[in-house]
Design a protein around this motif. Structure first.
Motif, mmCIF file in Angstrom:
data_model
loop_
_atom_site.group_PDB
_atom_site.id
_atom_site.type_symbol
_atom_site.label_atom_id
_atom_site.label_comp_id
_atom_site.label_asym_id
_atom_site.label_seq_id
_atom_site.Cartn_x
_atom_site.Cartn_y
_atom_site.Cartn_z
ATOM 1 N N TYR A 29 10.018 -5.418 11.836
ATOM 2 C CA TYR A 29 9.144 -4.330 11.355
ATOM 3 C C TYR A 29 9.856 -3.370 10.414
ATOM 4 N N VAL A 57 -5.372 -10.535 8.647
ATOM 5 C CA VAL A 57 -5.548 -10.266 10.078
ATOM 6 C C VAL A 57 -7.034 -10.289 10.430
ATOM 7 N N ASN A 61 8.757 -5.809 7.061
ATOM 8 C CA ASN A 61 7.406 -5.250 6.899
ATOM 9 C C ASN A 61 6.341 -5.920 7.767
ATOM 10 N N GLY A 62 6.717 -6.323 8.959
ATOM 11 C CA GLY A 62 5.796 -7.073 9.814
ATOM 12 C C GLY A 62 4.760 -6.213 10.528
ATOM 13 N N GLY A 63 4.914 -4.891 10.464
ATOM 14 C CA GLY A 63 3.958 -4.017 11.163
ATOM 15 C C GLY A 63 4.572 -3.438 12.421
ATOM 16 N N PRO A 64 3.960 -2.366 12.943
ATOM 17 C CA PRO A 64 4.551 -1.645 14.078
ATOM 18 C C PRO A 64 4.753 -2.544 15.299
ATOM 19 N N VAL A 116 0.865 -1.176 0.000
ATOM 20 C CA VAL A 116 0.000 0.000 0.000
ATOM 21 C C VAL A 116 0.906 1.233 0.000
ATOM 22 N N ALA A 171 6.488 -0.581 4.914
ATOM 23 C CA ALA A 171 5.143 -0.286 4.401
ATOM 24 C C ALA A 171 4.229 -1.507 4.555
ATOM 25 N N LEU A 172 2.938 -1.255 4.475
ATOM 26 C CA LEU A 172 1.928 -2.306 4.654
ATOM 27 C C LEU A 172 1.792 -3.161 3.379
ATOM 28 N N PRO A 173 2.047 -4.464 3.478
ATOM 29 C CA PRO A 173 1.729 -5.326 2.337
ATOM 30 C C PRO A 173 0.203 -5.382 2.167
ATOM 31 N N LEU A 227 9.953 1.653 9.816
ATOM 32 C CA LEU A 227 8.687 0.912 9.767
ATOM 33 C C LEU A 227 8.380 0.582 8.309
ATOM 34 N N VAL A 276 -2.284 -7.934 3.889
ATOM 35 C CA VAL A 276 -2.255 -8.162 5.344
ATOM 36 C C VAL A 276 -3.599 -7.875 6.028
ATOM 37 N N PRO A 277 -4.293 -6.771 5.686
ATOM 38 C CA PRO A 277 -5.548 -6.498 6.419
ATOM 39 C C PRO A 277 -6.549 -7.651 6.357
#
Lengths: 419, 419
Positions: B244, B64, B248-251, B41, B55-57, B53, B60-61
């Motif tokens: 992270y 999750v 890119n694992g997230g915060p 994204v 970026a969001l793959p 940090l 992922v949303p």
């Protein structure tokens, strides 16, 4: 739960079944927390395992989606400030605080319970030996540990003892007062036993520890969110707990650490990460601990899990812990009454104390072949858990378990055992 | 990035601008990783902070959401088995393994980097002193620590030293060979310096530690996912890293711990939680460490953060770390070339080595008023970060940063500095 209540007794009814189902209906009708059930995602399952993993609060998925899609996906690094990520451990700690009787500024969320036990115990030993400017009191070399506790606390206590030159004295909580003495540095106790559900005397045992000059460290995993804890009121020194049981934070959600305000300046963490530094972005080579409970932080907080917990805590808005406790006791009383009525004598034995003052929010039943019995209960939609070697464990989460659930669980148990 | 390339030079063009923009276009056109950008994204921002940090793959949303709504919400406690929650730390560790040159069974995911540094260092000291059945070699009482490293490593090293009767010797990595000796227990080094982006000589420094009978512990936060690490090939003993940044694992996604297979039987963790027990559900009072790298686990894993990481790792399917490294070097080369062309001499100074063998995946520029300059860059959509006291830090994540990004960042920087 969709079955009609107040049936006339039939040939297959269990003893007292019609009365108990009717009573369940009446109790549910007058339950002030009954509406809270709608805040959770539940199905026809009788879920009595919220003392292991709390049910999903219905609004959590949308909140986590926002954290991922907007805060991480769009704001990215800016969210550390703009979305409040950086201060989440303290902010969410302050939301847990009223549930365990703590004023703000004394709880920080993060890491696992085990890691927080380690911080608390090593710091407790250091504080017990630190004698206000005098020579360190190295005689304090004993850590008393609840031998009946969830074993991770004992393993971590052994490690903390080994690294600080102490030895662990395992005992039952009631034996602590007799074992306390000038060599005791700290006492680590579970507020409620994970296996039997027995509630220990937090005020009395804390006072006994203090009288001996030792620090009291409490593990609240099985009580926070189920009953009043009163950390401030009873002068507890340090406490830890998980948030995925009665606090419904989600699988493996971050644990928390409580450090009583008066002790914070002396709290000397064995895990001084950059998040516990007075100036974390100064990137200084020397460590200087932050003021307050922030020094209980370690590394970068796991934001997704932490903000899921933050959302989950919304279900506590307007809920009094006293009301939760009242329902919890009523639920466990009622379940025990149903078990006594339905289950033929001698097949199960309650390990959970009858006295309210000694009972947490679960009922543990000793039962032959408990592992297999629990499997069969789960197949029939009554979910508790099995704890070796022979315990059926049923957790009662007052925010979403109903009296009808309790009656149904006892009925299915009785049928499973051949009644 | 939507501006036309190959413009004719105008009166406001920077020196060589048309050529460099054209070159960026050519490099992007022949980039074998260019398509990977679509997996993330991203917007018009030039995001050069993926070393802080990632970026969001894009997928992922949804993943999750499934973990929360179905695995937690519907399956609840059953997901520990049925959704593979329990084994996630080892399973995801095995997905990180090929990215750092490790065979399976040597990495476990969980906890923060700081907590894993603590486990690794205390265990390293214990192993260094353990002399195959002889008397423990207590002379080994020094931990050499990269004084230029991210400070949390130094703080934790001080704590590990204090608890094991060692002292910390701070030094620059290049000084380690001369400082190693019969008293050295362990060496803790960062593979790439978080500030300057300098890459250290992991093979040579590991061999030097071994020649002195010490253990080599590496922090991979700034290299895993950016360049080949070769943990197995170079005989590294223990390693830690976050997930992270380039992963890119997230915060605050969970960190990982690598324990070389040959050392696992001797790995004696200072954080022996119930998850590292040989029989975690036996709930036994005595601790018995699990076989293999599982003994690097501690408490209940934070499933939401961990499974977000699991999903994020999908972007590595079919990606070779060598190709990532090649692009990383080409990107940083090209960025430095643009900076040299555009920024008037004397305004910035690169702290990042020119030699490829000494360069990580970032460029650090010393610059007067760097804090304010970075603010203005961010306002113009070029996101790097500021590191005290005077460093502009630009991270180049080969999976989603383009050569056009690099040119644009240099151009905006030059304009911001008055060119």
């Amino acid at each position: 739960m969709s079955e009609p209540r107040n049936q006339s007794p039939g040939p297959t009814d269990l003893p007292g079944q019609a009365d108990l189902r009717s009573r369940a209906g009446a109790l549910d009708a007058e339950d002030p927390l009954a509406e809270k059930r709608k805040a959770f995602v539940l199905d026809d399952t009788v879920y009595l395992d919220g003392n292991s993993l709390g049910a999903l609060p219905a609004h959590v998925p949308a909140r986590v989606a926002d954290v991922i899609e907007r805060q991480w996906g769009e704001l990215r690094i800016r969210s550390w400030d703009e979305s409040g990520w950086w201060s989440a451990p303290e902010r969410i700690g302050d939301r847990v605080a009223p549930l365990v009787g703590a004023a703000p500024g004394q709880i920080v969320v993060g890491d696992s319970t085990s890691v927080n036990v380690f911080k608390a115990l090593v710091a407790a030993v250091r504080m017990a030996r630190d004698t206000d400017g005098g020579a360190p009191d190295e005689r304090r070399d004993e850590i008393l540990v609840d031998a009946t506790t969830f074993p991770t606390d004992g393993y971590i206590a052994q490690s903390a003892a080994r690294l600080t030159g102490c030895r662990v004295i395992p005992l039952a909580p009631a034996e602590a007062p007799a074992a306390l003495g000038p060599r005791t540095a700290a006492v680590l106790l579970n507020h409620a036993d994970y296996r039997t559900g027995r509630l220990h005397d937090l005020p009395g045992l804390t006072a006994a520890a203090h009288a001996a000059g030792a620090l009291a460290v409490w593990d609240l995993c099985h009580t926070a969110g189920a009953l009043p804890v009163g950390l401030d009121e009873h002068g507890v020194d340090l406490a830890v707990g998980c948030t995925y049981k009665y606090l419904n934070g989600g699988p493996g959600s971050p644990a928390y650490l409580y450090v009583r305000r008066e002790l914070q300046e002396r709290f000397d963490s064995p895990l001084p990460g950059w998040n516990s530094h007075a100036e974390p972005f100064g990137m200084r080579p020397g460590f200087e601990a932050a003021d307050g409970v922030t020094r209980g932080r370690v590394g970068t907080p796991d934001i997704l899990s932490m903000l899921a917990l933050d959302a989950a805590l919304d279900v506590w808005d307007g809920v009094s812990v006293d009301a939760v406790r009242a329902k919890s006791l009523a639920l466990t009383d009622f379940f025990l009454r149903c078990v006594e009525a339905y289950v033929p004598e001698g097949l199960v034995e309650s390990l959970t104390p009858k006295a309210h003052a000694e009972r947490g929010s679960q009922v543990a039943l000793r039962c032959d072949g408990a592992g297999d019995v629990m499997k069969r209960l789960i197949e029939q939609g009554v979910v508790g858990d099995f704890r070796a070697p022979d315990v059926l464990r049923f957790g009662f989460t007052p925010l979403y378990v109903s009296f009808a659930d309790a009656e149904q669980a006892a009925r299915v148990l009785a049928r499973t055992l051949g009644a």
